[in-house]
Design a protein around this motif. Structure first.
Motif, PDB file in Angstrom:
ATOM      1  N   ALA A  31       0.847  -1.193   0.000  1.00  0.00           N
ATOM      2  CA  ALA A  31       0.000   0.000   0.000  1.00  0.00           C
ATOM      3  C   ALA A  31       0.885   1.247   0.000  1.00  0.00           C
ATOM      4  CB  ALA A  31      -0.927  -0.006   1.216  1.00  0.00           C
ATOM      5  N   ALA A  32       0.998   1.869  -1.146  1.00  0.00           N
ATOM      6  CA  ALA A  32       1.825   3.078  -1.285  1.00  0.00           C
ATOM      7  C   ALA A  32       0.955   4.318  -1.130  1.00  0.00           C
ATOM      8  CB  ALA A  32       2.511   3.086  -2.649  1.00  0.00           C
ATOM      9  N   GLY A  33       1.295   5.154  -0.167  1.00  0.00           N
ATOM     10  CA  GLY A  33       0.598   6.413   0.019  1.00  0.00           C
ATOM     11  C   GLY A  33      -0.858   6.276   0.395  1.00  0.00           C
ATOM     12  N   LEU A  34      -1.266   5.117   0.863  1.00  0.00           N
ATOM     13  CA  LEU A  34      -2.681   4.843   1.086  1.00  0.00           C
ATOM     14  C   LEU A  34      -3.201   5.348   2.419  1.00  0.00           C
ATOM     15  CD1 LEU A  34      -5.285   3.324   0.081  1.00  0.00           C
ATOM     16  CD2 LEU A  34      -4.431   1.373   1.403  1.00  0.00           C
ATOM     17  N   ILE A  35      -2.440   5.176   3.478  1.00  0.00           N
ATOM     18  CA  ILE A  35      -2.998   5.330   4.824  1.00  0.00           C
ATOM     19  C   ILE A  35      -3.549   6.734   5.076  1.00  0.00           C
ATOM     20  CG2 ILE A  35      -0.813   5.826   5.984  1.00  0.00           C
ATOM     21  CD1 ILE A  35      -1.965   3.980   8.280  1.00  0.00           C
ATOM     22  N   ALA A  36      -2.946   7.748   4.490  1.00  0.00           N
ATOM     23  CA  ALA A  36      -3.418   9.117   4.701  1.00  0.00           C
ATOM     24  C   ALA A  36      -4.777   9.361   4.055  1.00  0.00           C
ATOM     25  CB  ALA A  36      -2.396  10.109   4.156  1.00  0.00           C
ATOM     26  N   HIS A  37      -5.186   8.486   3.148  1.00  0.00           N
ATOM     27  CA  HIS A  37      -6.446   8.668   2.426  1.00  0.00           C
ATOM     28  C   HIS A  37      -7.552   7.721   2.911  1.00  0.00           C
ATOM     29  CE1 HIS A  37      -4.492  11.418  -0.316  1.00  0.00           C
ATOM     30  NE2 HIS A  37      -3.513  10.546  -0.405  1.00  0.00           N
ATOM     31  N   LEU A  38      -7.284   6.967   3.967  1.00  0.00           N
ATOM     32  CA  LEU A  38      -8.293   6.048   4.475  1.00  0.00           C
ATOM     33  C   LEU A  38      -9.281   6.801   5.370  1.00  0.00           C
ATOM     34  CD1 LEU A  38      -6.074   2.970   5.442  1.00  0.00           C
ATOM     35  CD2 LEU A  38      -7.483   3.267   3.381  1.00  0.00           C
ATOM     36  N   PRO A  39     -10.585   6.742   5.076  1.00  0.00           N
ATOM     37  CA  PRO A  39     -11.548   7.472   5.882  1.00  0.00           C
ATOM     38  C   PRO A  39     -11.711   6.908   7.292  1.00  0.00           C
ATOM     39  CG  PRO A  39     -12.685   6.194   4.189  1.00  0.00           C
ATOM     40  CD  PRO A  39     -11.212   6.086   3.910  1.00  0.00           C
ATOM     41  N   GLN A  40     -11.544   5.599   7.438  1.00  0.00           N
ATOM     42  CA  GLN A  40     -11.654   4.941   8.741  1.00  0.00           C
ATOM     43  C   GLN A  40     -10.467   3.987   8.880  1.00  0.00           C
ATOM     44  OE1 GLN A  40     -15.676   3.466   7.864  1.00  0.00           O
ATOM     45  NE2 GLN A  40     -16.377   4.675   9.623  1.00  0.00           N
ATOM     46  N   PRO A  41      -9.297   4.522   9.240  1.00  0.00           N
ATOM     47  CA  PRO A  41      -8.059   3.727   9.175  1.00  0.00           C
ATOM     48  C   PRO A  41      -8.131   2.381   9.888  1.00  0.00           C
ATOM     49  CG  PRO A  41      -7.545   6.021   9.566  1.00  0.00           C
ATOM     50  CD  PRO A  41      -9.035   5.901   9.659  1.00  0.00           C
ATOM     51  N   SER A  42      -8.679   2.340  11.083  1.00  0.00           N
ATOM     52  CA  SER A  42      -8.703   1.077  11.812  1.00  0.00           C
ATOM     53  C   SER A  42      -9.541   0.030  11.074  1.00  0.00           C
ATOM     54  CB  SER A  42      -9.250   1.297  13.223  1.00  0.00           C
ATOM     55  OG  SER A  42      -9.245   0.089  13.940  1.00  0.00           O
ATOM     56  N   GLU A  43     -10.746   0.413  10.673  1.00  0.00           N
ATOM     57  CA  GLU A  43     -11.598  -0.542   9.962  1.00  0.00           C
ATOM     58  C   GLU A  43     -11.034  -0.890   8.597  1.00  0.00           C
ATOM     59  OE1 GLU A  43     -15.161   1.782  10.332  1.00  0.00           O
ATOM     60  OE2 GLU A  43     -14.737   1.645  12.465  1.00  0.00           O
ATOM     61  N   ASN A  44     -10.445   0.089   7.922  1.00  0.00           N
ATOM     62  CA  ASN A  44      -9.898  -0.150   6.587  1.00  0.00           C
ATOM     63  C   ASN A  44      -8.692  -1.076   6.646  1.00  0.00           C
ATOM     64  OD1 ASN A  44     -10.557   3.314   5.804  1.00  0.00           O
ATOM     65  ND2 ASN A  44     -11.962   1.615   5.737  1.00  0.00           N
ATOM     66  N   LEU A  45      -7.834  -0.911   7.650  1.00  0.00           N
ATOM     67  CA  LEU A  45      -6.703  -1.827   7.828  1.00  0.00           C
ATOM     68  C   LEU A  45      -7.186  -3.217   8.227  1.00  0.00           C
ATOM     69  CD1 LEU A  45      -4.228   0.592   9.609  1.00  0.00           C
ATOM     70  CD2 LEU A  45      -3.883  -0.457   7.354  1.00  0.00           C
ATOM     71  N   ARG A  46      -8.295  -3.282   8.954  1.00  0.00           N
ATOM     72  CA  ARG A  46      -8.882  -4.573   9.310  1.00  0.00           C
ATOM     73  C   ARG A  46      -9.382  -5.298   8.055  1.00  0.00           C
ATOM     74  NH1 ARG A  46     -12.261  -2.773  13.034  1.00  0.00           N
ATOM     75  NH2 ARG A  46     -10.581  -2.656  14.524  1.00  0.00           N
ATOM     76  N   GLU A  47      -9.912  -4.537   7.099  1.00  0.00           N
ATOM     77  CA  GLU A  47     -10.352  -5.143   5.843  1.00  0.00           C
ATOM     78  C   GLU A  47      -9.155  -5.698   5.069  1.00  0.00           C
ATOM     79  OE1 GLU A  47     -12.811  -6.100   2.376  1.00  0.00           O
ATOM     80  OE2 GLU A  47     -12.864  -6.279   4.545  1.00  0.00           O
ATOM     81  N   LEU A  48      -8.039  -4.981   5.071  1.00  0.00           N
ATOM     82  CA  LEU A  48      -6.834  -5.515   4.436  1.00  0.00           C
ATOM     83  C   LEU A  48      -6.388  -6.795   5.130  1.00  0.00           C
ATOM     84  CD1 LEU A  48      -4.764  -2.278   3.697  1.00  0.00           C
ATOM     85  CD2 LEU A  48      -6.258  -3.552   2.140  1.00  0.00           C
ATOM     86  N   ALA A  49      -6.479  -6.817   6.459  1.00  0.00           N
ATOM     87  CA  ALA A  49      -6.115  -8.028   7.206  1.00  0.00           C
ATOM     88  C   ALA A  49      -7.045  -9.187   6.856  1.00  0.00           C
ATOM     89  CB  ALA A  49      -6.154  -7.756   8.706  1.00  0.00           C
ATOM     90  N   ARG A  50      -8.309  -8.886   6.617  1.00  0.00           N
ATOM     91  CA  ARG A  50      -9.285  -9.937   6.313  1.00  0.00           C
ATOM     92  C   ARG A  50      -8.878 -10.752   5.086  1.00  0.00           C
ATOM     93  NH1 ARG A  50     -13.057 -10.955   2.711  1.00  0.00           N
ATOM     94  NH2 ARG A  50     -12.904  -8.928   1.692  1.00  0.00           N
ATOM     95  N   VAL A  51      -8.339 -10.092   4.076  1.00  0.00           N
ATOM     96  CA  VAL A  51      -8.051 -10.794   2.826  1.00  0.00           C
ATOM     97  C   VAL A  51      -6.683 -11.461   2.811  1.00  0.00           C
ATOM     98  CG1 VAL A  51      -9.639  -9.343   1.517  1.00  0.00           C
ATOM     99  CG2 VAL A  51      -7.211  -8.701   1.628  1.00  0.00           C
ATOM    100  N   VAL A  52      -5.908 -11.295   3.887  1.00  0.00           N
ATOM    101  CA  VAL A  52      -4.557 -11.871   3.969  1.00  0.00           C
ATOM    102  C   VAL A  52      -4.560 -13.051   4.939  1.00  0.00           C
ATOM    103  CG1 VAL A  52      -2.168 -11.397   4.680  1.00  0.00           C
ATOM    104  CG2 VAL A  52      -3.460  -9.672   3.407  1.00  0.00           C
ATOM    105  N   ARG A  53      -3.855 -14.088   4.573  1.00  0.00           N
ATOM    106  CA  ARG A  53      -3.746 -15.272   5.444  1.00  0.00           C
ATOM    107  C   ARG A  53      -2.944 -14.921   6.705  1.00  0.00           C
ATOM    108  NH1 ARG A  53       1.425 -16.651   5.435  1.00  0.00           N
ATOM    109  NH2 ARG A  53       2.694 -16.264   3.575  1.00  0.00           N
ATOM    110  N   PRO A  54      -3.177 -15.623   7.813  1.00  0.00           N
ATOM    111  CA  PRO A  54      -2.333 -15.427   8.994  1.00  0.00           C
ATOM    112  C   PRO A  54      -0.864 -15.638   8.634  1.00  0.00           C
ATOM    113  CG  PRO A  54      -4.256 -16.729   9.557  1.00  0.00           C
ATOM    114  CD  PRO A  54      -4.257 -16.587   8.054  1.00  0.00           C
ATOM    115  N   GLY A  55      -0.017 -14.731   9.091  1.00  0.00           N
ATOM    116  CA  GLY A  55       1.406 -14.788   8.760  1.00  0.00           C
ATOM    117  C   GLY A  55       1.756 -14.036   7.497  1.00  0.00           C
ATOM    118  N   GLY A  56       0.744 -13.590   6.754  1.00  0.00           N
ATOM    119  CA  GLY A  56       0.985 -12.770   5.567  1.00  0.00           C
ATOM    120  C   GLY A  56       1.470 -11.381   5.963  1.00  0.00           C
ATOM    121  N   THR A  57       1.893 -10.602   4.986  1.00  0.00           N
ATOM    122  CA  THR A  57       2.563  -9.348   5.292  1.00  0.00           C
ATOM    123  C   THR A  57       1.866  -8.136   4.669  1.00  0.00           C
ATOM    124  OG1 THR A  57       4.060  -9.760   3.439  1.00  0.00           O
ATOM    125  CG2 THR A  57       4.845 -10.368   5.626  1.00  0.00           C
TER     126      THR A  57
END
Length: 199
Positions: free
Chosen positions: A113-139
């Protein structure tokens, strides 16, 4: 569509046509950041908020022909610029909101994610969505081709204590969203925070 989405689309849509020419020297920084993800042949990776797709070529090189590369962005003009630049050959482009990805849970090995975090309207929930699509141990790699101080100077502003990218703010934000920060670099030449999907 929310006001946040409209603002992001308006901002980036107006800049898409000349985005790459405004930042012509970022390629090596993108390649170096992708290398830090530790991707392997055959891995599945998402470029979240891919813009004109500058990370797609190094991501494809990292995962090889058997890997999967997906670039998702909210702004149609940015994806069109990626196609014009020939980067759609390196990954599948999706017009999608990273806050509600059309991807199955746990199917990816990594998110860039390049330059993304500053544009997230709800950073905690949006990062949680990124975590949802990644397997445990993914990066996860949160990247910017210049550091926080250099970016603030470019934009004519001061860094504030509530900057999400400041390590004391980012570490707990990631931890509360399913990620454990493993590395943090903030220097003039780049910003790069790496995290591992907990679980």
């Amino acid at each position: 569509m929310s006001d946040d989405h409209t603002h992001v689309q308006d901002f980036f849509g107006a800049r898409a046509a000349d985005w790459d020419s405004r930042f012509p020297d970022d390629g090596p920084a993108y390649a170096a950041a992708v290398a830090e993800l530790g991707l392997r042949e055959g891995d599945r990776v998402l470029d979240a908020g891919c813009g004109t797709g500058r990370a797609l070529t190094p991501l494809r090189a990292a995962v090889g022909p058997s890997g999967v590369v997906v670039g998702a962005d909210l702004t149609p003009a940015m994806l069109q610029a990626a196609v014009r630049a020939g980067r759609s050959h390196d990954g599948r482009l999706l017009l999608a909101d990273v806050a509600a990805l059309p991807l199955r849970s746990g199917t990816l090995d990594a998110v860039f994610a390049a330059g993304l975090i500053a544009h997230l309207p709800q950073p905690s929930e949006n990062l949680r969505e990124l975590a949802r699509v990644v397997r445990p141990g993914g990066t996860l790699a949160l990247f910017h081709p210049i550091g926080r101080a250099a970016l603030a100077a470019r934009q004519g502003r001061e860094i504030t204590p509530n900057d999400l990218r400041a390590e004391p703010n980012l570490r707990p934000l990631l931890a509360g969203s399913g990620w454990r920060m493993t590395s943090y670099i903030d220097e003039d030449a780049r910003f790069l925070a790496l995290a591992v999907r907990e679980g």
